[in-house]
Design an enzyme around this catalytic site. Structure first.
Site, PDB file in Angstrom:
ATOM      1  N   ASP A  13       0.788  -1.242   0.013  1.00 18.76           N
ATOM      2  CA  ASP A  13       0.063  -0.019   0.126  1.00 18.76           C
ATOM      3  C   ASP A  13       0.955   1.090  -0.020  1.00 18.76           C
ATOM      4  O   ASP A  13       2.003   0.962   0.187  1.00 18.76           O
ATOM      5  CB  ASP A  13      -0.684  -0.100   1.315  1.00 18.76           C
ATOM      6  CG  ASP A  13      -1.958   1.347   1.106  1.00 18.76           C
ATOM      7  OD1 ASP A  13      -2.500   1.618   0.049  1.00 18.76           O
ATOM      8  OD2 ASP A  13      -2.411   1.670   2.299  1.00 18.76           O
ATOM      9  N   TYR A  45      -1.104   8.348  -2.596  1.00 20.69           N
ATOM     10  CA  TYR A  45      -1.295   8.294  -4.012  1.00 20.69           C
ATOM     11  C   TYR A  45      -2.471   8.874  -4.718  1.00 20.69           C
ATOM     12  O   TYR A  45      -2.343   9.068  -5.840  1.00 20.69           O
ATOM     13  CB  TYR A  45      -1.429   6.516  -4.226  1.00 20.69           C
ATOM     14  CG  TYR A  45      -0.189   5.809  -4.284  1.00 20.69           C
ATOM     15  CD1 TYR A  45       1.144   6.352  -4.108  1.00 20.69           C
ATOM     16  CD2 TYR A  45      -0.310   4.413  -4.568  1.00 20.69           C
ATOM     17  CE1 TYR A  45       2.271   5.523  -3.904  1.00 20.69           C
ATOM     18  CE2 TYR A  45       0.962   3.731  -4.533  1.00 20.69           C
ATOM     19  CZ  TYR A  45       2.227   4.335  -4.283  1.00 20.69           C
ATOM     20  OH  TYR A  45       3.344   3.588  -4.443  1.00 20.69           O
ATOM     21  N   GLY A  46      -3.499   9.288  -3.799  1.00 25.06           N
ATOM     22  CA  GLY A  46      -4.592  10.061  -4.336  1.00 25.06           C
ATOM     23  C   GLY A  46      -4.218  11.265  -4.982  1.00 25.06           C
ATOM     24  O   GLY A  46      -5.061  11.888  -5.982  1.00 25.06           O
ATOM     25  N   CYS A  77      -4.472  -1.457  -2.163  1.00 23.00           N
ATOM     26  CA  CYS A  77      -4.670   0.022  -2.229  1.00 23.00           C
ATOM     27  C   CYS A  77      -5.598   0.307  -3.499  1.00 23.00           C
ATOM     28  O   CYS A  77      -5.276  -0.159  -4.608  1.00 23.00           O
ATOM     29  CB  CYS A  77      -3.322   0.829  -2.452  1.00 23.00           C
ATOM     30  SG  CYS A  77      -3.405   2.457  -2.938  1.00 23.00           S
ATOM     31  N   ASN A  78      -6.722   0.714  -3.227  1.00 25.18           N
ATOM     32  CA  ASN A  78      -7.694   0.991  -4.376  1.00 25.18           C
ATOM     33  C   ASN A  78      -7.077   2.051  -5.426  1.00 25.18           C
ATOM     34  O   ASN A  78      -7.280   1.770  -6.573  1.00 25.18           O
ATOM     35  CB  ASN A  78      -8.851   1.425  -3.771  1.00 25.18           C
ATOM     36  CG  ASN A  78      -9.755   0.661  -2.946  1.00 25.18           C
ATOM     37  OD1 ASN A  78     -10.718   0.053  -3.255  1.00 25.18           O
ATOM     38  ND2 ASN A  78      -9.626   0.539  -1.829  1.00 25.18           N
ATOM     39  N   THR A  79      -6.459   3.074  -4.899  1.00 24.43           N
ATOM     40  CA  THR A  79      -6.046   3.987  -5.686  1.00 24.43           C
ATOM     41  C   THR A  79      -4.949   3.407  -6.659  1.00 24.43           C
ATOM     42  O   THR A  79      -5.048   3.556  -8.006  1.00 24.43           O
ATOM     43  CB  THR A  79      -5.535   5.077  -4.981  1.00 24.43           C
ATOM     44  OG1 THR A  79      -6.304   5.429  -3.987  1.00 24.43           O
ATOM     45  CG2 THR A  79      -5.081   6.302  -5.863  1.00 24.43           C
ATOM     46  N   CYS A 187     -11.381   2.627   0.251  1.00 24.79           N
ATOM     47  CA  CYS A 187      -9.980   2.926   0.332  1.00 24.79           C
ATOM     48  C   CYS A 187      -9.427   2.125   1.604  1.00 24.79           C
ATOM     49  O   CYS A 187     -10.239   2.004   2.673  1.00 24.79           O
ATOM     50  CB  CYS A 187      -9.774   4.429   0.861  1.00 24.79           C
ATOM     51  SG  CYS A 187      -8.022   4.602   1.233  1.00 24.79           S
ATOM     52  N   THR A 188      -8.476   1.408   1.435  1.00 25.37           N
ATOM     53  CA  THR A 188      -7.915   0.414   2.603  1.00 25.37           C
ATOM     54  C   THR A 188      -7.595   1.016   3.913  1.00 25.37           C
ATOM     55  O   THR A 188      -7.742   0.319   4.803  1.00 25.37           O
ATOM     56  CB  THR A 188      -6.756  -0.588   1.962  1.00 25.37           C
ATOM     57  OG1 THR A 188      -5.878   0.269   1.507  1.00 25.37           O
ATOM     58  CG2 THR A 188      -7.439  -1.337   0.909  1.00 25.37           C
ATOM     59  N   HIS A 189      -7.563   2.346   3.939  1.00 25.09           N
ATOM     60  CA  HIS A 189      -7.372   3.016   5.084  1.00 25.09           C
ATOM     61  C   HIS A 189      -8.538   3.230   5.997  1.00 25.09           C
ATOM     62  O   HIS A 189      -8.354   3.237   7.312  1.00 25.09           O
ATOM     63  CB  HIS A 189      -6.903   4.596   4.898  1.00 25.09           C
ATOM     64  CG  HIS A 189      -5.182   4.834   4.553  1.00 25.09           C
ATOM     65  ND1 HIS A 189      -4.753   4.207   3.540  1.00 25.09           N
ATOM     66  CD2 HIS A 189      -4.348   5.174   5.347  1.00 25.09           C
ATOM     67  CE1 HIS A 189      -3.604   4.465   3.210  1.00 25.09           C
ATOM     68  NE2 HIS A 189      -3.128   5.031   4.483  1.00 25.09           N
TER      69      HIS A 189
HETATM   70  N1  DGL Z   1      -4.903   2.751   0.966  1.00 22.98           N
HETATM   71  C1  DGL Z   1      -5.121   3.340  -0.430  1.00 22.98           C
HETATM   72  C2  DGL Z   1      -6.398   3.161  -1.134  1.00 22.98           C
HETATM   73  O1  DGL Z   1      -7.015   2.278  -0.760  1.00 22.98           O
HETATM   74  C3  DGL Z   1      -4.806   5.066   0.026  1.00 22.98           C
HETATM   75  C4  DGL Z   1      -4.641   6.029  -1.218  1.00 22.98           C
HETATM   76  C5  DGL Z   1      -3.693   7.172  -1.127  1.00 22.98           C
HETATM   77  O2  DGL Z   1      -2.450   6.786  -0.800  1.00 22.98           O
HETATM   78  O3  DGL Z   1      -4.223   8.141  -1.397  1.00 22.98           O
HETATM   79  O4  DGL Z   1      -6.874   3.795  -1.900  1.00 22.98           O
END
Ligand code: DGL
Length: 286
Positions: A13, A45-46, A77-79, A187-189
């Protein structure tokens, strides 16, 4: 190559969010060893262009595999999953599991047909999300919120900083106004924020994330390789199921205790990796 019986899974992630997925994997497959890899030097990453996310993920995952061979890779990480999966699958023959917001299960459980989707701004605007909604939730009203601060609040909570409840309530007020009974944690967070989210949205009945579905997919992919992550006499659940927690930037303060509270005690926490060597990566120890 790793030769012992215990399967090893790489969980990747941009920060600590993938720990929510890692915790699901260990709950389902306690005999699995994990390597946790966080590109926190590239976080969030967003906010990054797609090409940067692709380059960083592929490079770090490739470096990690060179030191910790794995049986399955999870892009938790979805993004990143929205852009990087084809590149990773072209790079390695190891099975790669990505994460998509759990729109389909949410559409199956909602009672009033109103679903909230909480994700990063990048995930919310990518076309693949429109496709998911059209395919699985065409009959529902889907209210999307892509908020830039939530991932940062989760990262800050690792060192004990409280999530700002009033700001969180403001961030998700659109769900309250829309009367959603189901929220997708896209989002996994966000599963790591669940307690605070429940507090500010007490009327939401169903909170849906992708952790359990990913764990089931990992079990299937290990099984295909003739391996089992379930604990057995010879392959017991470890007190420290995370072989190494690798951070491309500084290790977040308090992260070992945070991981332990999730059932993910790490044997080693390595900062500024791979520029700085990880003690757990000596040839004898992998
Ligand atoms: N955990 C990431 C997700 O699922 C966070 C994305 C990020 O870093 O913006 O999208």
């Amino acid at each position: 190559m790793k030769t012992d019986a215990c399967p090893r899974v790489l969980v990747f992630d941009s920060g600590v969010g993938g720990l929510s997925v890692a915790a699901s994997v260990i709950r389902h497959l306690p005999g699995t060893e994990l390597v946790y890899l966080a590109d926190n030097a590239g976080f969030p990453y967003g906010d990054q262009p797609e090409s940067v996310v692709v380059e960083r993920c592929c490079r770090l995952i490739s470096d990690s595999l060179a030191q910790f061979p794995c049986d399955v890779i999870i892009v938790a990480c979805n993004t990143a999953s929205t852009v990087v999966l084809p590149h990773l699958r072209a790079m390695t023959a190891i099975p790669v599991v990505g994460v998509v917001p759990a729109i389909k299960p949410a559409a199956a459980v909602t009672r009033n047909g109103r679903i909230g989707l909480l994700a990063t701004p990048a995930t919310v605007r990518r076309p693949y999300l429109d496709n998911l909604v059209d395919e699985f939730a065409g009959h529902c009203q889907v209210e999307r919120i892509g908020h830039p601060d939530l991932v940062r609040w989760v990262e800050e909570s690792v060192s004990g900083t409280d999530v700002p409840r009033k700001d969180l309530a403001d961030a998700v007020a659109g769900f309250h106004r829309a009367g959603v009974d189901t929220v997708v944690l896209g989002c996994t967070h966000y599963p790591l924020l669940l307690e605070a989210l429940r507090d500010v949205l007490p009327d939401v009945e169903f909170w849906v994330d992708s952790g359990d579905a990913i764990a089931r997919r990992v079990a299937f992919l290990l099984d295909e390789q003739g391996k089992s992550g379930e604990a057995s006499r010879d392959n017991r659940a470890s007190e420290q199921p995370v072989r190494a927690a690798l951070f491309s930037g500084p290790a977040p303060e308090g992260v070992a205790a945070f991981m332990a509270a999730l059932g993910l005690s790490p044997m080693a926490v390595c900062a500024n990796w791979p520029a700085q060597a990880c003690p757990a990566t000596t040839a004898a120890s992998v």
